[in-house]
Design an enzyme around this catalytic site. Structure first.
Site, short mmCIF file in Angstrom:
data_model
loop_
_atom_site.label_atom_id
_atom_site.label_comp_id
_atom_site.label_asym_id
_atom_site.label_seq_id
_atom_site.Cartn_x
_atom_site.Cartn_y
_atom_site.Cartn_z
N ASN A 183 -9.32 0.79 10.17
CA ASN A 183 -8.59 0.39 11.39
C ASN A 183 -9.22 1.05 12.61
O ASN A 183 -9.82 0.41 13.46
CB ASN A 183 -7.12 0.76 11.26
N ALA A 226 -9.69 5.01 4.76
CA ALA A 226 -9.54 6.17 5.65
C ALA A 226 -10.86 6.90 5.90
O ALA A 226 -11.63 7.17 4.99
CB ALA A 226 -8.51 7.16 5.10
N GLY A 227 -11.09 7.21 7.17
CA GLY A 227 -12.22 8.04 7.56
C GLY A 227 -13.51 7.31 7.87
O GLY A 227 -14.49 7.92 8.31
N GLY A 258 -8.47 8.51 10.25
CA GLY A 258 -8.84 8.47 11.66
C GLY A 258 -9.92 9.45 12.07
O GLY A 258 -10.25 9.54 13.25
N LYS A 284 0.86 -1.17 0.00
CA LYS A 284 0.00 0.00 0.00
C LYS A 284 0.91 1.23 0.00
O LYS A 284 1.64 1.47 0.96
CB LYS A 284 -0.91 0.01 1.22
#
Length: 254
Positions: free
Chosen positions: A205, A183-184, A157, A96
């Protein structure tokens, strides 16, 4: 089936391994998520820094495909160097590509991401670049030959979910390679929405590791992604301004 380069996966959830309260919670969350791909920052691995914790301490790495990322890189050269370290350690040929251009917003640098992706493709990597939700950038990356595009839903995050669904849908519409929203993501609703827009997968995550109950959230994300994909494949009804009776009115007696 999710196909990335020469790899095939049944699960469309890609899960990060960081920031869990402890390794036992991490292990249980990974198990219930059904994920087949675990992602992590190469720079946080203890094979390069012995004082770092071993993120695989409780996990059977043989059950998963590992997706190292180049988090922390500020230039294409740094990203390439990190990727080569990961490959040399025998982790996986997938990488990635993450090149951050602004450390306040953690938004990726499009120019350096393109450069790093091109170099790594020439080196024989299976390349998955993390990028902003720029439709033209996604097209340029695909034209380079990357194996998947990973547009951010919103800042890393942040938990804001998909702030620009139009761009995500346009990226999906033009792509002939997998689009993995990254993401997000903050909730199962966000993950389902990404899949309903036609995304091929979701990488997350913090939404799991930072939840009050990471294990329950991991299971919720698994189900949301499955439901969102099924909904996309089924084809939703069009939105209308006015009501439409669910039962025909013709032939009804008063």
């Amino acid at each position: 089936m999710l196909k990335i380069g020469n790899h095939e996966f049944s699960s469309r959830l890609l899960l990060g391994t960081g920031k869990f309260p402890n390794f036992d919670v991490q292990k249980e969350a990974v198990n219930v998520s059904g994920t087949e791909i675990l992602t992590f920052a190469v720079r946080r691995m203890n094979i390069f820094e012995p004082d770092q914790p071993n993120f695989l301490e409780k996990l059977d790495a043989s059950k998963y495909t590992l997706l190292p990322n180049t988090a922390g890189a500020k230039t294409a050269e740094e990203a390439v160097r990190i990727a080569k370290l990961a490959k040399a350690s025998g982790l996986c040929d997938m990488i990635k590509v993450e090149v951050i251009g602004d450390f306040k917003t953690l938004l990726p640098d499009p120019v350096e991401t393109l450069r790093a992706s091109e170099i790594l493709l020439n080196e024989g990597f299976t390349v998955l670049p993390y990028a902003s939700d720029d439709v033209l950038l996604a097209k340029k990356l695909e034209d380079l030959g990357v194996h998947a595009i990973m547009p951010g839903a919103s800042p890393i995050g942040s938990g804001l979910g998909i702030i620009n669904p139009l761009n995500i849908s346009l990226i999906v519409e033009q792509a002939t390679i997998p689009v993995i929203v990254d993401a997000g993501i903050g909730s199962p609703a966000d993950a389902a929405f990404a899949m309903e827009l036609g995304a091929d997968g979701v990488l997350l995550n913090t939404a799991v590791s930072g939840a009050e109950d990471p294990v329950k959230m991991a299971k919720a994300m698994k189900l949301a992604i499955e439901a969102g994909r099924l909904g996309f494949e089924a084809g939703r009804i069009p939105k209308k301004r006015y009501a439409t009776a669910s039962s025909p009115l013709e032939g009804m007696s008063v």
